[in-house]
Design a protein around this motif. Structure first.
Motif, PDB file in Angstrom:
ATOM      1  N   ILE A  51       0.871  -1.178   0.000  1.00 39.45           N
ATOM      2  CA  ILE A  51       0.000   0.000   0.000  1.00 39.45           C
ATOM      3  C   ILE A  51       0.910   1.230   0.000  1.00 39.45           C
ATOM      4  CG2 ILE A  51      -1.663   1.367   1.321  1.00 39.45           C
ATOM      5  CD1 ILE A  51      -3.064  -1.021   0.321  1.00 39.45           C
ATOM      6  N   ASP A  52       0.975   1.895  -1.138  1.00 42.28           N
ATOM      7  CA  ASP A  52       1.823   3.086  -1.287  1.00 42.28           C
ATOM      8  C   ASP A  52       1.027   4.311  -0.834  1.00 42.28           C
ATOM      9  OD1 ASP A  52       3.359   5.217  -2.087  1.00 42.28           O
ATOM     10  OD2 ASP A  52       3.834   4.392  -4.067  1.00 42.28           O
ATOM     11  N   PRO A  53       1.500   4.999   0.227  1.00 40.00           N
ATOM     12  CA  PRO A  53       0.756   6.161   0.738  1.00 40.00           C
ATOM     13  C   PRO A  53       0.520   7.226  -0.337  1.00 40.00           C
ATOM     14  CG  PRO A  53       2.557   5.576   2.220  1.00 40.00           C
ATOM     15  CD  PRO A  53       2.726   4.735   0.989  1.00 40.00           C
ATOM     16  N   HIS A  54       1.462   7.379  -1.259  1.00 37.66           N
ATOM     17  CA  HIS A  54       1.307   8.393  -2.310  1.00 37.66           C
ATOM     18  C   HIS A  54       0.094   8.093  -3.179  1.00 37.66           C
ATOM     19  CE1 HIS A  54       5.068  10.179  -1.236  1.00 37.66           C
ATOM     20  NE2 HIS A  54       5.734   9.066  -1.447  1.00 37.66           N
ATOM     21  N   TYR A  55      -0.233   6.813  -3.302  1.00 42.13           N
ATOM     22  CA  TYR A  55      -1.362   6.418  -4.144  1.00 42.13           C
ATOM     23  C   TYR A  55      -2.668   6.417  -3.356  1.00 42.13           C
ATOM     24  CZ  TYR A  55      -3.984   3.817  -7.687  1.00 42.13           C
ATOM     25  OH  TYR A  55      -4.900   3.454  -8.621  1.00 42.13           O
ATOM     26  N   MET A  56      -2.581   6.171  -2.041  1.00 43.35           N
ATOM     27  CA  MET A  56      -3.789   5.914  -1.256  1.00 43.35           C
ATOM     28  C   MET A  56      -4.228   7.049  -0.323  1.00 43.35           C
ATOM     29  SD  MET A  56      -4.935   2.926  -2.027  1.00 43.35           S
ATOM     30  CE  MET A  56      -4.666   1.184  -2.298  1.00 43.35           C
ATOM     31  N   GLU A  57      -3.312   7.873   0.154  1.00 46.02           N
ATOM     32  CA  GLU A  57      -3.675   8.883   1.156  1.00 46.02           C
ATOM     33  C   GLU A  57      -4.634   9.927   0.599  1.00 46.02           C
ATOM     34  OE1 GLU A  57      -0.157  10.636   2.738  1.00 46.02           O
ATOM     35  OE2 GLU A  57       0.149   9.067   4.237  1.00 46.02           O
ATOM     36  N   GLY A  66     -10.613  11.383  -3.144  1.00 38.76           N
ATOM     37  CA  GLY A  66      -9.584  10.437  -3.549  1.00 38.76           C
ATOM     38  C   GLY A  66      -8.210  10.913  -3.125  1.00 38.76           C
ATOM     39  N   SER A  67      -7.203  10.233  -3.620  1.00 35.51           N
ATOM     40  CA  SER A  67      -5.829  10.581  -3.280  1.00 35.51           C
ATOM     41  C   SER A  67      -5.280  11.577  -4.303  1.00 35.51           C
ATOM     42  CB  SER A  67      -4.968   9.315  -3.261  1.00 35.51           C
ATOM     43  OG  SER A  67      -4.819   8.806  -4.581  1.00 35.51           O
ATOM     44  N   ARG A  68      -3.983  11.827  -4.219  1.00 34.77           N
ATOM     45  CA  ARG A  68      -3.348  12.742  -5.168  1.00 34.77           C
ATOM     46  C   ARG A  68      -3.369  12.160  -6.567  1.00 34.77           C
ATOM     47  NH1 ARG A  68       1.945  13.454  -6.753  1.00 34.77           N
ATOM     48  NH2 ARG A  68       2.679  11.860  -5.305  1.00 34.77           N
ATOM     49  N   ARG A  69      -3.382  10.808  -6.672  1.00 34.28           N
ATOM     50  CA  ARG A  69      -3.239  10.162  -7.972  1.00 34.28           C
ATOM     51  C   ARG A  69      -4.476   9.431  -8.474  1.00 34.28           C
ATOM     52  NH1 ARG A  69       1.933   6.652  -8.597  1.00 34.28           N
ATOM     53  NH2 ARG A  69       1.047   6.673 -10.693  1.00 34.28           N
ATOM     54  N   TYR A 192     -11.085   7.795   4.353  1.00 36.18           N
ATOM     55  CA  TYR A 192     -12.145   8.347   3.519  1.00 36.18           C
ATOM     56  C   TYR A 192     -13.509   8.111   4.157  1.00 36.18           C
ATOM     57  CZ  TYR A 192      -8.587   8.329  -0.159  1.00 36.18           C
ATOM     58  OH  TYR A 192      -7.453   8.529  -0.876  1.00 36.18           O
ATOM     59  N   GLU A 193     -14.446   8.981   3.826  1.00 35.14           N
ATOM     60  CA  GLU A 193     -15.849   8.728   4.178  1.00 35.14           C
ATOM     61  C   GLU A 193     -16.456   7.969   3.014  1.00 35.14           C
ATOM     62  OE1 GLU A 193     -18.105  12.151   5.222  1.00 35.14           O
ATOM     63  OE2 GLU A 193     -16.619  12.869   6.661  1.00 35.14           O
ATOM     64  N   ASP A 194     -17.159   6.892   3.311  1.00 35.40           N
ATOM     65  CA  ASP A 194     -17.756   6.122   2.220  1.00 35.40           C
ATOM     66  C   ASP A 194     -18.912   6.901   1.612  1.00 35.40           C
ATOM     67  OD1 ASP A 194     -17.897   4.086   0.458  1.00 35.40           O
ATOM     68  OD2 ASP A 194     -18.241   2.507   1.933  1.00 35.40           O
TER      69      ASP A 194
END
Length: 523
Positions: A51-57, A66-69, A192-194
């Protein structure tokens, strides 16, 4: 981000031969050569996903949840795919180990602590692909047309060879030591909030769903045999007019080789069928063609310094971009498609064509890179090579150059859905608008707008452009840009583009002057 931690029951100290299978995009058991190789001759197997934080945070500054990506729909689809992968691994006596953190740092620590002798991940090691790579690298020039790609690639060596679609067991997971292992996180675990059910994609992630959907599609042999892209109904709601297998291929939940062989099997058992490039088989070849061109073209994802991309003086208009992105263009067909993208993370290929054409060469003349970024974020099937290739194509920047052929934001949708049911579904503010005006509500008399409870300019926006005038201007600029690219052999400078971009503005000012002069003379 807080992750659900778990410990393996009675972990065994891995004193034998240990392998690590690093799942990245091949999130499946069937036809997974890397997984089979990792299991072969190993006493212990560690199936890992990072789980890459850059993809998921979560990114609070992004225009959508969503995330940055990636948008939330794609993140949810990935998590569902991981849950399904874990369940399928458990059936084989294993399970998925989720690691959280910077992939290179965390992975190196685990490789050392688990005494890994063999690290495996998805890579094209087949002789067919290696031979193709060598051909493609010849002179550093990938094939730039579908036909030349198919001729170069030939028939895949595995096309008629049996591939492994089932595994009966896998080596157990060894001791994980002090490495922090977690279960697949939920959307809430990630911070995240669903969202409400209505705002989620109807397509569930995972290998099990991919195989079910594929089998359902190919069971209709007549449909497979007669499949012909770009035909199909982009307004279909109950049952999309395509397989919707693209997100499963993107995440590797479905093997493209297995899908290819299943289509071949259908074709062998029918009297006649369509052929590439329009057939279902042809769509898989398009995918590989775009991968090949993207791999062999530096700066493929931008206009500047991209040798296969036309240099065009696109507008940098954030207001028009936001109107398009946020479904506020005032053209219901375009806005309904953009709402579908936001809610479902997917739309039919012809719907993609319409909104991409509208943003770029059809009406707004906004840079294709801006639209590409929106698709990259929101699509659940967003794939770097294919997304960039499609935007290059649809903006007439590369591959396709018939810029006079424009998707009308009014008449194109009407052809498939004269009643406007697709618009009414995604834009409920227009649900009571009579079908005569549903595609052009600004033409409805005020009395009709009042009766439909939708006043244009108040409840729903006025059109951001006059389509007839805008499309005419777009064609003229593209004509001049093409002439400039031809004259300078593609070596167009920034100054050349600026002067080309200034010309339409000067022409417009001159036209306004002439109008004023005529009005003065007549008065």
């Amino acid at each position: 981000m807080r992750f659900p931690v778990f410990s393996l029951p009675n972990p065994t100290m891995a004193s034998g031969s240990s392998s690590l299978m690093w799942f990245r995009k091949g999130l499946r058991i069937h036809d997974n050569p890397a997984l089979e190789y990792a299991a072969r001759g190993s006493d212990y197997l560690y199936p890992v996903f990072m789980i890459d934080p850059h993809y998921m945070e979560p990114d609070p500054n992004a225009f959508s949840s969503g995330s940055r990506r990636a948008g939330l729909n794609r993140i949810r689809f990935l998590l569902e795919s991981l849950v399904d992968l874990d369940l399928n691994l458990q059936k084989l006596g294993s399970r998925l180990l989720v690691l959280n953190g910077e992939p290179s740092e965390v992975l190196f620590r685990c490789l050392k602590e688990w005494n890994i002798k063999k690290l495996c991940f998805e890579f094209d090691t087949e002789p067919y692909y290696q031979a193709l790579d060598n051909k493609v690298k010849n002179g550093g020039r990938p094939p730039l047309s579908y036909q030349s790609f198919v001729k170069l690639a030939g028939e895949p060596s595995w096309a008629s060879s049996p591939i492994s679609t089932e595994l009966t067991s896998l080596p157990p997971v060894g001791s994980v030591g002090s490495c922090p292992i977690s279960e697949v996180p939920t959307i809430e675990n990630l911070g995240y909030e669903d969202t409400e059910e209505d705002d989620r994609t109807p397509f569930k992630g995972g290998e099990s769903e991919a195989l079910r959907r594929m089998r359902e599609s190919i069971a209709n042999k007549e449909w497979v045999a007669n499949f012909e892209k770009p035909k199909g109904d982009p307004s279909s709601l109950v049952k999309p007019a395509t397989t919707v297998l693209s997100p499963y291929l993107k995440f590797g939940c479905l093997s493209s080789r297995y899908f290819y062989q299943c289509i071949q099997e259908v074709q062998r058992n029918v009297k006649r069928h369509t052929s590439p490039p329009v057939s279902l088989l042809g769509q898989l070849l398009w995918r590989d063609f775009f991968y090949t061109v993207a791999f062999g073209t530096p700066n493929f994802d931008q206009m500047k310094e991209n040798r296969i991309c036309k240099q065009i003086p696109w507008k940098n208009d954030d207001e028009l971009l936001r109107a398009w992105r946020d479904a506020r263009t005032g053209f219901p067909w375009i806005d309904a498609i953009m709402i579908q993208l936001q809610k479902w993370g997917w739309m039919h290929h012809l719907a993609r064509h319409c909104v991409a054409c509208f943003l770029t060469r059809g009406d707004l003349f906004v840079h294709w890179e801006k639209g590409r970024d929106v698709f990259e974020r929101l699509l659940i099937d967003s794939d770097w090579s294919i997304n960039n290739a499609n935007w290059l194509w649809l903006s007439c920047s590369s591959f396709f150059y018939q810029y006079n052929r424009i998707y009308s934001p009014i008449s194109f949708g009407k052809k498939y859905d004269p009643n406007g049911n697709f618009i009414r579904h995604f834009l409920p503010i227009l649900k009571d608008m009579p079908k005569e005006y549903i595609y052009e509500p600004w033409t409805a008399p005020l009395s009709i707008q009042v009766k439909a409870k939708c006043i244009i300019g108040k409840d729903y926006p006025k059109p951001v452009v006059d389509h007839d005038l805008a499309s005419k201007e777009c064609k003229q600029i593209l004509y001049e840009a093409y002439q400039l690219n031809k004259r300078l052999n593609g070596k167009v400078s920034e100054e050349d583009l600026k002067s080309l971009g200034r010309k339409p503005e000067e022409d417009k000012k001159q036209e306004q002057k002439s109008k004023r002069l005529k009005q003065t003379l007549f008065s």
